[in-house]
Design an enzyme around this catalytic site. Sequence first.
Site, PDB file in Angstrom:
ATOM      1  N   CYS A 191      62.240  16.574 -41.370  1.00  0.00           N
ATOM      2  CA  CYS A 191      61.653  17.260 -42.537  1.00  0.00           C
ATOM      3  C   CYS A 191      60.436  18.104 -42.161  1.00  0.00           C
ATOM      4  CB  CYS A 191      61.279  16.246 -43.605  1.00  0.00           C
ATOM      5  SG  CYS A 191      62.642  15.163 -44.022  1.00  0.00           S
ATOM      6  N   HIS A 235      56.536  19.476 -48.212  1.00  0.00           N
ATOM      7  CA  HIS A 235      57.909  18.970 -48.169  1.00  0.00           C
ATOM      8  C   HIS A 235      58.157  18.153 -49.435  1.00  0.00           C
ATOM      9  CE1 HIS A 235      61.569  17.161 -47.078  1.00  0.00           C
ATOM     10  NE2 HIS A 235      61.064  15.956 -46.865  1.00  0.00           N
ATOM     11  N   ASN A 250      65.461  15.915 -51.959  1.00  0.00           N
ATOM     12  CA  ASN A 250      64.903  16.118 -50.620  1.00  0.00           C
ATOM     13  C   ASN A 250      65.958  16.771 -49.728  1.00  0.00           C
ATOM     14  OD1 ASN A 250      64.029  15.797 -47.981  1.00  0.00           O
ATOM     15  ND2 ASN A 250      63.438  13.649 -48.208  1.00  0.00           N
TER      16      ASN A 250
HETATM   17  O1  UT7 Z   1      61.917  13.088 -46.119  1.00  0.00           O
HETATM   18  C1  UT7 Z   1      61.753  11.907 -45.410  1.00  0.00           C
HETATM   19  C2  UT7 Z   1      60.614  11.171 -45.928  1.00  0.00           C
HETATM   20  N1  UT7 Z   1      61.032  10.270 -46.977  1.00  0.00           N
HETATM   21  C3  UT7 Z   1      60.174   9.865 -47.886  1.00  0.00           C
HETATM   22  O2  UT7 Z   1      59.059  10.315 -47.887  1.00  0.00           O
HETATM   23  C4  UT7 Z   1      60.582   8.820 -48.875  1.00  0.00           C
HETATM   24  C5  UT7 Z   1      59.466   7.827 -49.062  1.00  0.00           C
HETATM   25  N2  UT7 Z   1      59.776   6.701 -49.940  1.00  0.00           N
HETATM   26  C6  UT7 Z   1      59.988   6.842 -51.278  1.00  0.00           C
HETATM   27  O3  UT7 Z   1      60.008   7.946 -51.790  1.00  0.00           O
HETATM   28  C7  UT7 Z   1      60.112   5.596 -52.119  1.00  0.00           C
HETATM   29  O4  UT7 Z   1      59.783   4.488 -51.333  1.00  0.00           O
HETATM   30  C8  UT7 Z   1      61.545   5.394 -52.725  1.00  0.00           C
HETATM   31  C9  UT7 Z   1      61.789   6.417 -53.812  1.00  0.00           C
HETATM   32  C10 UT7 Z   1      62.592   5.494 -51.650  1.00  0.00           C
HETATM   33  C11 UT7 Z   1      61.618   4.008 -53.377  1.00  0.00           C
HETATM   34  O5  UT7 Z   1      60.618   3.891 -54.386  1.00  0.00           O
HETATM   35  P1  UT7 Z   1      59.666   2.613 -54.398  1.00  0.00           P
HETATM   36  O6  UT7 Z   1      58.786   2.753 -55.575  1.00  0.00           O
HETATM   37  O7  UT7 Z   1      59.010   2.507 -53.056  1.00  0.00           O
HETATM   38  O8  UT7 Z   1      60.673   1.449 -54.681  1.00  0.00           O
HETATM   39  P2  UT7 Z   1      60.983   0.136 -53.793  1.00  0.00           P
HETATM   40  O9  UT7 Z   1      61.816   0.486 -52.612  1.00  0.00           O
HETATM   41  O10 UT7 Z   1      59.706  -0.614 -53.557  1.00  0.00           O
HETATM   42  O11 UT7 Z   1      61.861  -0.681 -54.826  1.00  0.00           O
HETATM   43  C12 UT7 Z   1      61.318  -1.138 -56.078  1.00  0.00           C
HETATM   44  C13 UT7 Z   1      62.436  -1.738 -56.911  1.00  0.00           C
HETATM   45  C14 UT7 Z   1      63.320  -2.704 -56.144  1.00  0.00           C
HETATM   46  O12 UT7 Z   1      63.704  -3.737 -57.023  1.00  0.00           O
HETATM   47  P3  UT7 Z   1      62.975  -5.174 -56.973  1.00  0.00           P
HETATM   48  O13 UT7 Z   1      63.205  -5.672 -55.572  1.00  0.00           O
HETATM   49  O14 UT7 Z   1      61.542  -4.906 -57.271  1.00  0.00           O
HETATM   50  O15 UT7 Z   1      63.689  -5.949 -58.031  1.00  0.00           O
HETATM   51  C15 UT7 Z   1      64.524  -1.885 -55.799  1.00  0.00           C
HETATM   52  O16 UT7 Z   1      65.693  -2.672 -55.605  1.00  0.00           O
HETATM   53  O17 UT7 Z   1      63.307  -0.701 -57.369  1.00  0.00           O
HETATM   54  C16 UT7 Z   1      64.661  -1.017 -57.015  1.00  0.00           C
HETATM   55  N3  UT7 Z   1      65.398   0.225 -56.784  1.00  0.00           N
HETATM   56  C17 UT7 Z   1      66.053   0.866 -57.766  1.00  0.00           C
HETATM   57  N4  UT7 Z   1      66.246   0.593 -59.066  1.00  0.00           N
HETATM   58  C18 UT7 Z   1      66.963   1.459 -59.794  1.00  0.00           C
HETATM   59  C19 UT7 Z   1      65.510   0.912 -55.628  1.00  0.00           C
HETATM   60  N5  UT7 Z   1      66.256   2.004 -55.833  1.00  0.00           N
HETATM   61  C20 UT7 Z   1      66.602   2.007 -57.140  1.00  0.00           C
HETATM   62  C21 UT7 Z   1      67.362   2.869 -57.953  1.00  0.00           C
HETATM   63  N6  UT7 Z   1      67.521   2.575 -59.259  1.00  0.00           N
HETATM   64  N7  UT7 Z   1      67.932   4.009 -57.454  1.00  0.00           N
END
Ligand code: UT7
Length: 316
Positions: free
Chosen positions: A103, A243, A273
């Site tokens: 990226c 980005h 993205n």
């Molecule tokens: O370009 C390369 C660089 N990439 C990035 O910069 C991405 C960086 N990371 C992110 O943008 C975020 O970490 C994500 C969008 C990928 C995830 O968001 P988050 O707020 O960090 O969520 P998390 O992974 O901590 O998950 C929180 C909760 C979990 O449930 P529990 O364990 O709290 O019950 C996940 O299972 O959200 C759940 N979850 C979802 N729920 C509904 C994860 N994905 C989804 C989804 N829909 N699509």
Amino acid sequence: MSVPEKVLTNQDLERMVNTSDEWIRSRTGVSERHISEPHQSASYFAIRAAQEALDRAGVPAESLDIICVATVTADHLFPGTASLVQEAIGAKNAGAFDLGAACAGFIYGCEIVGSMIQNGTVERALLIPVDVLTKFVNWEDRSTCILFGDGGGAIYMEAGDGERGLIAGVMRSDGSGAKHITIDMGGSRYPFCSPESKGRINKIYMAGPEVYRFAVAAMGESCRAVLKKAGMSVDDVDLFVPHQANLRIITAASDRLGLPREKVYIHIEKYGNMAAGSIPIALYEAEREGRLKKGDVLMTVGFGAGLVWGANLIRW
Ligand code: UT7
């Protein structure tokens, strides 16, 4: 710029995995993304963007000296996608190479191709940051399949009078975070169909929260470093084009930098993205919308798998 016609909305994703439009929009800022068809590989979009860039610049393909395709989703392990573009557009006098900086492909590409022009190695260049990450998405993994879209752009570069163009750039890497975003299989470590590849996957894996923390810190660090290198401050920046990985990352980093929201360009809601493709498409649309004008100071920042990151300052 070139993106697929096919659009996948959050409502479509609700029917594919256990997710909701509300979760996706509030956690990422994405509403829809463009998804390539099976026959549309990285070169498909690269060729279309390249042709448009040359048309707009009024430059014949034969006069190009170098073509650089910045991508981590090349058509093949080899030959390079840049060679496929070179043949397709008829750039018969150009060299061609691929650059893998995920990226941060636009940032690294500007620095490398810009240096080649500055030191006189080449005169006329085409930089094409493009990715088709949805080819490698695990459509059963709700934490990643909602994030990505496909597309890319092309930037024609030549030596100028010094008044406009690249002002300064910084490039960074921290390989200790390599494990946080990977496509494990398909390279020389775990080749397809080899005994070593057993149990490995050829889909995107991302440790979201770890990458999130890295991204906010990396954006701040590289933007401050590039401003310092140029002897400028955030007040000198007319438009900030980061980005587009997550709206929350963009707003957190811009707030910490002290950049007001009206100076930050955001299009993640329409595209998700697109890895290397995000920044060039943002520049194309910002200019079309009148938000990027001749003489403006533009700051761009990219971050991603590697981990790699970097920022550059450009006088448009
Ligand atoms: O370009 C390369 C660089 N990439 C990035 O910069 C991405 C960086 N990371 C992110 O943008 C975020 O970490 C994500 C969008 C990928 C995830 O968001 P988050 O707020 O960090 O969520 P998390 O992974 O901590 O998950 C929180 C909760 C979990 O449930 P529990 O364990 O709290 O019950 C996940 O299972 O959200 C759940 N979850 C979802 N729920 C509904 C994860 N994905 C989804 C989804 N829909 N699509």
